[in-house]
Design a protein around this motif. Sequence first.
Motif, PDB file in Angstrom:
ATOM      1  N   UNK A 285      93.745 -59.450  45.284  1.00 41.88           N
ATOM      2  CA  UNK A 285      93.496 -58.525  44.185  1.00 41.88           C
ATOM      3  C   UNK A 285      92.808 -59.147  42.986  1.00 41.88           C
ATOM      4  N   UNK A 286      93.190 -60.380  42.647  1.00 43.33           N
ATOM      5  CA  UNK A 286      92.564 -61.117  41.557  1.00 43.33           C
ATOM      6  C   UNK A 286      92.091 -62.456  42.105  1.00 43.33           C
ATOM      7  N   UNK A 287      90.869 -62.498  42.653  1.00 43.26           N
ATOM      8  CA  UNK A 287      90.391 -63.734  43.277  1.00 43.26           C
ATOM      9  C   UNK A 287      90.328 -64.910  42.323  1.00 43.26           C
ATOM     10  N   UNK A 288      90.139 -64.641  41.024  1.00 42.45           N
ATOM     11  CA  UNK A 288      90.103 -65.738  40.070  1.00 42.45           C
ATOM     12  C   UNK A 288      91.459 -66.434  39.969  1.00 42.45           C
ATOM     13  N   UNK A 289      92.540 -65.694  40.226  1.00 40.36           N
ATOM     14  CA  UNK A 289      93.867 -66.316  40.232  1.00 40.36           C
ATOM     15  C   UNK A 289      94.002 -67.250  41.435  1.00 40.36           C
ATOM     16  N   UNK A 290      93.554 -66.793  42.595  1.00 35.24           N
ATOM     17  CA  UNK A 290      93.604 -67.642  43.782  1.00 35.24           C
ATOM     18  C   UNK A 290      92.802 -68.920  43.575  1.00 35.24           C
ATOM     19  N   UNK A 291      91.612 -68.795  43.023  1.00 34.71           N
ATOM     20  CA  UNK A 291      90.799 -69.987  42.761  1.00 34.71           C
ATOM     21  C   UNK A 291      91.512 -70.934  41.796  1.00 34.71           C
ATOM     22  N   UNK A 292      92.133 -70.372  40.765  1.00 38.34           N
ATOM     23  CA  UNK A 292      92.835 -71.195  39.781  1.00 38.34           C
ATOM     24  C   UNK A 292      94.012 -71.932  40.418  1.00 38.34           C
ATOM     25  N   UNK A 293      94.790 -71.214  41.234  1.00 34.20           N
ATOM     26  CA  UNK A 293      95.949 -71.838  41.872  1.00 34.20           C
ATOM     27  C   UNK A 293      95.512 -72.973  42.788  1.00 34.20           C
ATOM     28  N   UNK A 294      94.457 -72.764  43.550  1.00 36.37           N
ATOM     29  CA  UNK A 294      93.978 -73.821  44.447  1.00 36.37           C
ATOM     30  C   UNK A 294      93.500 -75.037  43.658  1.00 36.37           C
ATOM     31  N   UNK A 295      92.847 -74.809  42.533  1.00 36.07           N
ATOM     32  CA  UNK A 295      92.402 -75.931  41.702  1.00 36.07           C
ATOM     33  C   UNK A 295      93.591 -76.710  41.146  1.00 36.07           C
ATOM     34  N   UNK A 296      94.632 -75.991  40.744  1.00 39.81           N
ATOM     35  CA  UNK A 296      95.832 -76.654  40.213  1.00 39.81           C
ATOM     36  C   UNK A 296      96.524 -77.465  41.312  1.00 39.81           C
ATOM     37  N   UNK A 297      96.688 -76.869  42.488  1.00 37.88           N
ATOM     38  CA  UNK A 297      97.346 -77.582  43.585  1.00 37.88           C
ATOM     39  C   UNK A 297      96.549 -78.823  43.985  1.00 37.88           C
ATOM     40  N   UNK A 298      95.229 -78.734  43.911  1.00 39.92           N
ATOM     41  CA  UNK A 298      94.400 -79.893  44.245  1.00 39.92           C
ATOM     42  C   UNK A 298      94.626 -81.045  43.276  1.00 39.92           C
ATOM     43  N   UNK A 299      95.106 -80.746  42.074  1.00 39.31           N
ATOM     44  CA  UNK A 299      95.341 -81.781  41.070  1.00 39.31           C
ATOM     45  C   UNK A 299      96.751 -82.357  41.136  1.00 39.31           C
ATOM     46  N   UNK A 300      97.622 -81.774  41.969  1.00 43.77           N
ATOM     47  CA  UNK A 300      98.998 -82.276  42.086  1.00 43.77           C
ATOM     48  C   UNK A 300      99.000 -83.491  43.006  1.00 43.77           C
ATOM     49  N   UNK A 301      99.415 -84.653  42.524  1.00 38.66           N
ATOM     50  CA  UNK A 301      99.407 -85.840  43.382  1.00 38.66           C
ATOM     51  C   UNK A 301     100.349 -85.660  44.574  1.00 38.66           C
ATOM     52  N   UNK A 302      99.839 -86.014  45.753  1.00 34.63           N
ATOM     53  CA  UNK A 302     100.649 -85.938  46.967  1.00 34.63           C
ATOM     54  C   UNK A 302     100.488 -84.659  47.745  1.00 34.63           C
ATOM     55  N   UNK A 303     100.012 -83.576  47.104  1.00 33.16           N
ATOM     56  CA  UNK A 303      99.872 -82.300  47.802  1.00 33.16           C
ATOM     57  C   UNK A 303      98.664 -82.348  48.730  1.00 33.16           C
ATOM     58  N   UNK A 304      98.892 -81.964  49.978  1.00 37.68           N
ATOM     59  CA  UNK A 304      97.815 -81.777  50.936  1.00 37.68           C
ATOM     60  C   UNK A 304      97.684 -80.285  51.181  1.00 37.68           C
ATOM     61  N   UNK A 305      96.588 -79.701  50.722  1.00 36.14           N
ATOM     62  CA  UNK A 305      96.439 -78.251  50.804  1.00 36.14           C
ATOM     63  C   UNK A 305      95.824 -77.841  52.137  1.00 36.14           C
ATOM     64  N   UNK A 306      96.387 -76.788  52.742  1.00 37.33           N
ATOM     65  CA  UNK A 306      95.895 -76.244  53.996  1.00 37.33           C
ATOM     66  C   UNK A 306      95.460 -74.810  53.751  1.00 37.33           C
ATOM     67  N   UNK A 307      94.206 -74.515  54.032  1.00 36.78           N
ATOM     68  CA  UNK A 307      93.674 -73.172  53.840  1.00 36.78           C
ATOM     69  C   UNK A 307      93.830 -72.401  55.146  1.00 36.78           C
ATOM     70  N   UNK A 308      94.754 -71.461  55.184  1.00 35.28           N
ATOM     71  CA  UNK A 308      95.028 -70.710  56.412  1.00 35.28           C
ATOM     72  C   UNK A 308      93.976 -69.624  56.617  1.00 35.28           C
ATOM     73  N   UNK A 309      93.500 -69.519  57.828  1.00 32.67           N
ATOM     74  CA  UNK A 309      92.512 -68.494  58.176  1.00 32.67           C
ATOM     75  C   UNK A 309      93.240 -67.272  58.723  1.00 32.67           C
ATOM     76  N   UNK A 310      93.777 -66.469  57.788  1.00 33.35           N
ATOM     77  CA  UNK A 310      94.511 -65.260  58.164  1.00 33.35           C
ATOM     78  C   UNK A 310      94.058 -64.115  57.269  1.00 33.35           C
ATOM     79  N   UNK A 311      94.213 -62.866  57.714  1.00 34.46           N
ATOM     80  CA  UNK A 311      93.805 -61.730  56.879  1.00 34.46           C
ATOM     81  C   UNK A 311      94.638 -61.656  55.597  1.00 34.46           C
ATOM     82  N   UNK A 312      94.015 -61.188  54.540  1.00 33.63           N
ATOM     83  CA  UNK A 312      94.688 -61.037  53.252  1.00 33.63           C
ATOM     84  C   UNK A 312      94.549 -59.596  52.776  1.00 33.63           C
ATOM     85  N   UNK A 313      95.616 -59.057  52.236  1.00 37.19           N
ATOM     86  CA  UNK A 313      95.572 -57.682  51.717  1.00 37.19           C
ATOM     87  C   UNK A 313      96.662 -57.517  50.663  1.00 37.19           C
ATOM     88  N   UNK A 314      96.461 -56.567  49.767  1.00 36.50           N
ATOM     89  CA  UNK A 314      97.481 -56.201  48.796  1.00 36.50           C
ATOM     90  C   UNK A 314      97.395 -56.974  47.501  1.00 36.50           C
TER      91      UNK A 314
END
Length: 443
Positions: A285-314
Amino acid sequence: MDFSTVIEQRMAEIASACTGCGKCFEACPMTVPAGLQGQDSGQVVAGILDLLCGGAGNAQASRWASACSMSGLCIPACPDAVNPRTMVRLAAFADKRRRLGKAAAPSALKAWRAMAHAVRVVSRLQLGADEIARLQRSEPAQPWPAAPPDVVLYTGCNVHKTPHILVLCLEILGALGLTYEVIGGPTACCGVIQFAGGDGNSAGRAGLSTLDKIEAVGAAHKLSWCPSCQAQFDDIIIPAHERIRSRLDFALTPFFVFLAGHLDALAARMTRPVNKRVALNERPGYPEVTRAVKAILAAVPGVEFVDLDVPRAGLMSNYLTVAPKFKSDLREAEFRAAADAGVTTLATVYHACHRELCHYEKEVSLEIVNVVEIIGESLGITADDIYKRLKMMDSVEEMLRECAGLIAANGLDVDEASEILLADQLAAQAIQGESLDECGLVY
């Protein structure tokens, strides 16, 4: 000019601007779950436009409007600079108002009171009176002429069912050296429930009054937590405010977007490694929020982010309650994809998604936390997710025993608390044959 006049003007303007091409319908993820596959997109949109103009529309248009999960995927699909999400929301409002007539106001009031009562009880099963007062305010705590804070955080209502999220939000702001004020809880309402119920007058009074309360704080930054409230302000209340008061300077910034705008300062403070393989429970619904969250998680030391290829809705997961099988299929697909990818942590972005998913931690091979818990862990800040602990219990009786001290301290009725817990315990389950507002789970 009053709120109702503005709504009528906007419906007429959108109906005039839309060319009826149907591309918004074709981009919508809810057409198949709502049983509208194969329908002529132009005919459905023509029905939407008729609803905006005061007509009865058609059955397909009414069904599509009531099934809108506010995913926002229709917005970039429109070639006519119309916001189709707003268009469909206004059509759903017009349809509900037409069908209910004078009954719209009492029906909407009943829905709002049920929400407010549930928030009151569930929050008080987790927190004492002092903490409730800190998190739920309908007016600024400091009287004029106190120096305004750096930030005002508008919380909305239902996030107070998962208060650890708000506690962590405030702790994160504090860790950044920012002063803050909170406005939120049922007495500072955005009007979304009333609007969805077809009661424009009450929606306008509530939303514009809350906007005034947020402005009265005088903060340099006005933030929001809840995406339902953000959409209600963006789509309905702020445009009315601009016309009624000739003001063009009010805007709310989503909490995570604000944090991403201060990422250097935040990253400098996130020094503790969080050694987790994290996937995100995304909402489009708010793609800018998703982008922001991913940028924040990328800055957390130790976090390995996995982008799941699944449908999104709602906008949030509970907006999918109108299509329970679709909702459960998406959830199970996400769990399977996370398991296959070796994910250790599924991070929810929003409170309603967290409420609906957290108890599945008992059944899956990963933990389910909110994003602010990961940020907090790296900052050395924690808050107990009492809601999840309660949700994972096997019975309401066990929950009541766990909460006995707060039930007594907060003067709650045990039978009432039992009823609310039972209803909230069912919120994550598929509910067949009910509309979103009948379920009472949208917001």
